[in-house]
Motif scaffolding. Structure first.
Motif, PDB file in Angstrom:
ATOM      1  N   GLU A   1     -53.582  -5.224 -37.428  1.00 44.13           N
ATOM      2  CA  GLU A   1     -52.849  -3.973 -37.652  1.00 44.13           C
ATOM      3  C   GLU A   1     -52.561  -3.237 -36.359  1.00 44.13           C
ATOM      4  O   GLU A   1     -51.688  -2.373 -36.322  1.00 44.13           O
ATOM      5  CB  GLU A   1     -53.652  -3.068 -38.591  1.00 44.13           C
ATOM      6  CG  GLU A   1     -53.814  -3.715 -39.940  1.00 44.13           C
ATOM      7  CD  GLU A   1     -53.915  -2.712 -41.060  1.00 44.13           C
ATOM      8  OE1 GLU A   1     -53.061  -1.809 -41.124  1.00 44.13           O
ATOM      9  OE2 GLU A   1     -54.873  -2.835 -41.851  1.00 44.13           O
ATOM     10  N   ASP A   2     -53.318  -3.554 -35.323  1.00 44.43           N
ATOM     11  CA  ASP A   2     -53.123  -2.850 -34.055  1.00 44.43           C
ATOM     12  C   ASP A   2     -52.775  -3.853 -32.947  1.00 44.43           C
ATOM     13  O   ASP A   2     -53.014  -3.621 -31.773  1.00 44.43           O
ATOM     14  CB  ASP A   2     -54.433  -2.115 -33.710  1.00 44.43           C
ATOM     15  CG  ASP A   2     -54.239  -1.150 -32.564  1.00 44.43           C
ATOM     16  OD1 ASP A   2     -53.122  -0.629 -32.420  1.00 44.43           O
ATOM     17  OD2 ASP A   2     -55.202  -0.956 -31.784  1.00 44.43           O
TER      18      ASP A   2
ATOM     19  N   ARG B   1     -53.548  -6.381 -28.235  1.00 47.83           N
ATOM     20  CA  ARG B   1     -53.414  -7.705 -27.599  1.00 47.83           C
ATOM     21  C   ARG B   1     -53.440  -7.627 -26.074  1.00 47.83           C
ATOM     22  O   ARG B   1     -53.613  -8.630 -25.405  1.00 47.83           O
ATOM     23  CB  ARG B   1     -52.121  -8.360 -28.047  1.00 47.83           C
ATOM     24  CG  ARG B   1     -50.911  -7.668 -27.453  1.00 47.83           C
ATOM     25  CD  ARG B   1     -49.640  -8.294 -27.904  1.00 47.83           C
ATOM     26  NE  ARG B   1     -48.515  -7.568 -27.354  1.00 47.83           N
ATOM     27  CZ  ARG B   1     -47.433  -8.134 -26.868  1.00 47.83           C
ATOM     28  NH1 ARG B   1     -47.327  -9.441 -26.832  1.00 47.83           N
ATOM     29  NH2 ARG B   1     -46.450  -7.398 -26.421  1.00 47.83           N
ATOM     30  N   ASP B   2     -53.233  -6.425 -25.536  1.00 49.01           N
ATOM     31  CA  ASP B   2     -53.232  -6.296 -24.082  1.00 49.01           C
ATOM     32  C   ASP B   2     -54.572  -5.861 -23.511  1.00 49.01           C
ATOM     33  O   ASP B   2     -54.694  -5.672 -22.306  1.00 49.01           O
ATOM     34  CB  ASP B   2     -52.158  -5.283 -23.660  1.00 49.01           C
ATOM     35  CG  ASP B   2     -50.813  -5.963 -23.516  1.00 49.01           C
ATOM     36  OD1 ASP B   2     -50.789  -7.140 -23.105  1.00 49.01           O
ATOM     37  OD2 ASP B   2     -49.785  -5.330 -23.833  1.00 49.01           O
ATOM     38  N   ARG B   3     -55.547  -5.651 -24.369  1.00 51.26           N
ATOM     39  CA  ARG B   3     -56.828  -5.105 -23.890  1.00 51.26           C
ATOM     40  C   ARG B   3     -57.904  -6.184 -23.912  1.00 51.26           C
ATOM     41  O   ARG B   3     -58.477  -6.478 -24.961  1.00 51.26           O
ATOM     42  CB  ARG B   3     -57.257  -3.926 -24.772  1.00 51.26           C
ATOM     43  CG  ARG B   3     -56.162  -2.918 -25.000  1.00 51.26           C
ATOM     44  CD  ARG B   3     -56.628  -1.478 -25.001  1.00 51.26           C
ATOM     45  NE  ARG B   3     -55.484  -0.570 -25.039  1.00 51.26           N
ATOM     46  CZ  ARG B   3     -54.818  -0.176 -23.961  1.00 51.26           C
ATOM     47  NH1 ARG B   3     -55.202  -0.576 -22.769  1.00 51.26           N
ATOM     48  NH2 ARG B   3     -53.768   0.628 -24.073  1.00 51.26           N
TER      49      ARG B   3
ATOM     50  N   PHE C   1     -49.393  -8.754 -45.947  1.00 48.72           N
ATOM     51  CA  PHE C   1     -48.418  -7.644 -45.924  1.00 48.72           C
ATOM     52  C   PHE C   1     -47.243  -8.014 -46.830  1.00 48.72           C
ATOM     53  O   PHE C   1     -46.173  -8.395 -46.353  1.00 48.72           O
ATOM     54  CB  PHE C   1     -47.917  -7.395 -44.498  1.00 48.72           C
ATOM     55  CG  PHE C   1     -49.014  -7.052 -43.537  1.00 48.72           C
ATOM     56  CD1 PHE C   1     -49.548  -5.770 -43.504  1.00 48.72           C
ATOM     57  CD2 PHE C   1     -49.531  -8.014 -42.682  1.00 48.72           C
ATOM     58  CE1 PHE C   1     -50.577  -5.450 -42.619  1.00 48.72           C
ATOM     59  CE2 PHE C   1     -50.561  -7.706 -41.798  1.00 48.72           C
ATOM     60  CZ  PHE C   1     -51.092  -6.420 -41.765  1.00 48.72           C
ATOM     61  N   PRO C   2     -47.437  -7.951 -48.165  1.00 46.85           N
ATOM     62  CA  PRO C   2     -46.414  -8.469 -49.077  1.00 46.85           C
ATOM     63  C   PRO C   2     -45.098  -7.699 -49.003  1.00 46.85           C
ATOM     64  O   PRO C   2     -44.048  -8.261 -49.255  1.00 46.85           O
ATOM     65  CB  PRO C   2     -47.054  -8.335 -50.460  1.00 46.85           C
ATOM     66  CG  PRO C   2     -48.269  -7.512 -50.296  1.00 46.85           C
ATOM     67  CD  PRO C   2     -48.624  -7.449 -48.851  1.00 46.85           C
ATOM     68  N   ARG C   3     -45.174  -6.396 -48.677  1.00 42.73           N
ATOM     69  CA  ARG C   3     -43.903  -5.659 -48.602  1.00 42.73           C
ATOM     70  C   ARG C   3     -43.456  -5.637 -47.153  1.00 42.73           C
ATOM     71  O   ARG C   3     -43.361  -6.654 -46.515  1.00 42.73           O
ATOM     72  CB  ARG C   3     -44.092  -4.259 -49.165  1.00 42.73           C
ATOM     73  CG  ARG C   3     -44.280  -4.339 -50.678  1.00 42.73           C
ATOM     74  CD  ARG C   3     -44.281  -3.002 -51.375  1.00 42.73           C
ATOM     75  NE  ARG C   3     -44.840  -3.212 -52.712  1.00 42.73           N
ATOM     76  CZ  ARG C   3     -46.133  -3.170 -52.983  1.00 42.73           C
ATOM     77  NH1 ARG C   3     -47.001  -2.869 -52.052  1.00 42.73           N
ATOM     78  NH2 ARG C   3     -46.576  -3.409 -54.221  1.00 42.73           N
ATOM     79  N   GLN C   4     -43.173  -4.452 -46.640  1.00 35.90           N
ATOM     80  CA  GLN C   4     -42.704  -4.327 -45.259  1.00 35.90           C
ATOM     81  C   GLN C   4     -43.879  -4.555 -44.295  1.00 35.90           C
ATOM     82  O   GLN C   4     -44.851  -3.802 -44.327  1.00 35.90           O
ATOM     83  CB  GLN C   4     -42.143  -2.901 -45.105  1.00 35.90           C
ATOM     84  CG  GLN C   4     -41.519  -2.612 -43.781  1.00 35.90           C
ATOM     85  CD  GLN C   4     -40.147  -3.281 -43.650  1.00 35.90           C
ATOM     86  OE1 GLN C   4     -39.564  -3.746 -44.622  1.00 35.90           O
ATOM     87  NE2 GLN C   4     -39.650  -3.348 -42.440  1.00 35.90           N
ATOM     88  N   ALA C   5     -43.812  -5.577 -43.461  1.00 34.49           N
ATOM     89  CA  ALA C   5     -44.901  -5.800 -42.502  1.00 34.49           C
ATOM     90  C   ALA C   5     -44.751  -4.836 -41.330  1.00 34.49           C
ATOM     91  O   ALA C   5     -43.632  -4.555 -40.904  1.00 34.49           O
ATOM     92  CB  ALA C   5     -44.857  -7.237 -41.998  1.00 34.49           C
TER      93      ALA C   5
ATOM     94  N   ALA D   1     -44.697  -3.376 -37.469  1.00 38.03           N
ATOM     95  CA  ALA D   1     -44.096  -3.978 -36.271  1.00 38.03           C
ATOM     96  C   ALA D   1     -45.087  -4.898 -35.559  1.00 38.03           C
ATOM     97  O   ALA D   1     -44.707  -5.925 -34.984  1.00 38.03           O
ATOM     98  CB  ALA D   1     -43.643  -2.874 -35.318  1.00 38.03           C
ATOM     99  N   ASP D   2     -46.392  -4.548 -35.617  1.00 45.73           N
ATOM    100  CA  ASP D   2     -47.411  -5.374 -34.948  1.00 45.73           C
ATOM    101  C   ASP D   2     -47.384  -6.819 -35.449  1.00 45.73           C
ATOM    102  O   ASP D   2     -47.641  -7.749 -34.703  1.00 45.73           O
ATOM    103  CB  ASP D   2     -48.812  -4.792 -35.195  1.00 45.73           C
ATOM    104  CG  ASP D   2     -48.931  -3.394 -34.648  1.00 45.73           C
ATOM    105  OD1 ASP D   2     -49.419  -3.248 -33.532  1.00 45.73           O
ATOM    106  OD2 ASP D   2     -48.491  -2.461 -35.348  1.00 45.73           O
ATOM    107  N   VAL D   3     -47.074  -6.978 -36.744  1.00 41.60           N
ATOM    108  CA  VAL D   3     -47.051  -8.325 -37.320  1.00 41.60           C
ATOM    109  C   VAL D   3     -45.877  -9.119 -36.740  1.00 41.60           C
ATOM    110  O   VAL D   3     -45.992 -10.307 -36.441  1.00 41.60           O
ATOM    111  CB  VAL D   3     -46.995  -8.257 -38.862  1.00 41.60           C
ATOM    112  CG1 VAL D   3     -46.815  -9.639 -39.466  1.00 41.60           C
ATOM    113  CG2 VAL D   3     -48.264  -7.607 -39.384  1.00 41.60           C
TER     114      VAL D   3
END
Ligand code: FAD
Length: 474
Positions: A228-229, A234-236, A267-271, A273-275
């Motif tokens: 979710e984050d 991913r940069d840490r 995330f069945p509906r709107q995923a 942006a992280d996804v």
């Protein structure tokens, strides 16, 4: 009597394994084989860390096959010769495998397919390791993409990757020779894949669980939290912000289709942006394989031929060892190189910084770094490793521009501000305060035992820019 051979390679799983599923559907007596091939021309022998992984992955696969009523046959040698032998031992009528995309591997497989045709064997191959096979993603002019963004857009526009198939629980009976005997299998221990003297693998064993169960539990952990984050996490390097699926994907213990659809279910509906960002990282993996498919010599030749004129400098033994052992005096680079040595893996942001330091600040040929990573990474693969090294060096496809020289101090201040990652891997500086830890040479009294920088950042940056400018002007 008909019987089937399934030849497993980089697809060490029972879940979503189309070659195995097809063999199961045929229902004929079955032989499942893995061949350790270090003999066929052009095949690159695995590095030390990947061998460690392979040993444990095969052990886990053998257990999974046994639970499904099958058995893993292990053989070592020239793969084509072994498949021919095994077919004659078991009287095989059918041969199944999942496709590979590297140059030498493709020619081995093509040779086996031709041989099968000549010997009346029904041979079929399947798509399992890539969601978008290289020849299916083409520019309007019919050529391969050279830039990631349009490549990935074209992949996404080509439709949703197929659904994964369920794990196989009941496989057909074992195939036997005319004499009723099961085909011989090597003893895995005798392959000597594990390091013995010294045994450096304790850190790898602490970090990883090779095999399908380990892969699925990594995926679940990722879906339960970091996904979710992902965009910032991913940069840490000091937090568990990424999936750590890379070695599992490398050995095919989990299918990319499974990962893709697990995200859909989560995330069945709107995923968020992280996804989408995470999916595009899976896309980079596909892009690297497409680059290798089009450029089989990606690990040895510059993708951009103008780089053949680039004036790399041969680093001194002391400089190269300082980089390999994590003693350059730059904490972010050193923490990364020590993480790699201890665990067989390095965070992506740190891979970029450590690679940039070698090819830009030390001006060493990217092939030196590629070879070191090949030997030490558990996820080393023949597409992503050279493609990423060439990306950092500037010689690759869609490469980072030559003037982008990662500054390891700025990077560590930005992405590991309180030095959590640095402290984890560099005990000599663990007691330094949050500000000083990024530049220990400024407070040597707090950094006993930690080396001085092997090279100054401003002057080595200038030298790199001058050398790149010379290439541009030549
Ligand atoms: P996540 O961030 O969770 O990403 C999910 C998956 O996407 C990864 O498991 C991987 O399969 C794929 N992926 C992510 N980034 C990339 C990328 N840049 N290129 C290709 N695939 C990517 N990755 C390898 O799998 N094998 C290698 O040999 C390899 N060598 C590298 C060498 C250098 C110099 C650099 C800069 C990067 C290299 N990478 C390699 C890419 C990347 O660093 C790793 O895939 C990533 O760090 C793996 O961690 P993760 O599974 O937590 O990734």
């Amino acid at each position: 009597m008909p019987s089937t051979i399934v030849w497993l390679r980089d697809d060490l799983r029972l879940d979503d394994n189309p070659a195995l599923a097809d063999a199961a559907a045929l229902g004929h007596p079955l032989t499942v084989v893995y061949v350790l091939d270090e003999e066929s021309p052009g095949v690159r022998a695995l590095g030390g860390a990947a061998k460690w992984w392979l040993h444990h992955s095969l052990e886990s696969l053998a257990g999974g096959l046994e639970s499904a009523g099958a058995r893993l046959v292990l053989r070592r040698g020239n793969a084509a010769a072994i498949i021919h032998e095994l077919a004659s031992e078991t009287g095989a009528t059918h041969l199944r495998w999942n496709r590979r995309y590297g140059g030498p591997e493709r020619s081995i497989d093509a040779g086996v397919k031709t041989w099968a045709g000549e010997h009346d064997l029904d041979a079929a191959s399947f798509q399992a390791s890539l969601m978008f096979e290289p020849w299916t993603v083409r520019t309007g002019a019919g050529g391969p993409y050279k830039v990631f963004t349009p490549f990935w857009r074209a992949c996404l526009e080509s439709g949703e990757p197929r659904m994964p198939s369920d794990a196989l629980r009941n496989l057909p009976p074992l195939a036997r020779g005319d004499d009723g005997a099961l085909p011989h299998s090597d003893d895995l221990d005798a392959w000597g894949l594990l390091p013995r003297s010294p045994d450096w693998s304790a850190g790898l064993a602490d970090e990883w669980t090779p095999g399908e169960a380990g892969a699925h539990s990594r995926l679940q952990d990722f879906l339960d939290g970091p996904v979710e984050d992902y965009g910032t996490g991913r940069d840490r390097p000091g937090v568990e912000g990424t999936s750590r699926l890379s070695p599992h994907l490398r050995f095919g213990e989990i299918s990319p289709f499974r990962v893709w659809h697990a995200l859909r279910e989560r995330f069945p509906r709107q995923a968020p942006a992280d996804v989408g960002i995470f999916r595009s990282e899976l896309g980079w993996r596909e892009f690297c394989w497409q680059l290798l498919y089009e450029n089989p010599e990606l690990a040895t030749r510059n993708y951009r031929p103008d780089f053949d004129r680039f004036e790399w400098q041969t680093p001194s033994d002391a400089e190269l060892e300082a980089w390999q052992q994590g003693r350059t005096g730059y904490p972010l680079v050193d923490a990364g190189m020590r993480q790699l040595w201890q665990t067989g893996w390095m965070h992506n942001r740190v891979r970029m910084a450590a690679a940039s330091f070698l090819v830009k600040n030390l001006l060493a040929d990217w092939r030196l770094g590629e070879a070191w990573f090949w030997d030490t990474l558990v996820d080393a693969d023949s597409a992503s490793n050279p493609a990423n090294w060439q990306w950092v060096a500037g010689s690759g496809a869609d490469a980072s521009p030559y003037f982008r020289i990662f500054n390891p101090v700025t990077q560590s201040k930005k992405f590991d501000a309180v030095g959590r990652y640095l402290r984890q891997y560099i005990p000599e500086i663990a007691g330094m305060d949050d500000k000083a830890i990024h530049e220990p040479w400024k407070a040597p009294e707090q950094a006993a035992g930690y080396p001085e920088p092997v090279v100054g950042l401003p002057e080595s940056r200038e030298r790199a820019l001058d050398t790149y400018q010379k290439l541009k002007d030549s």
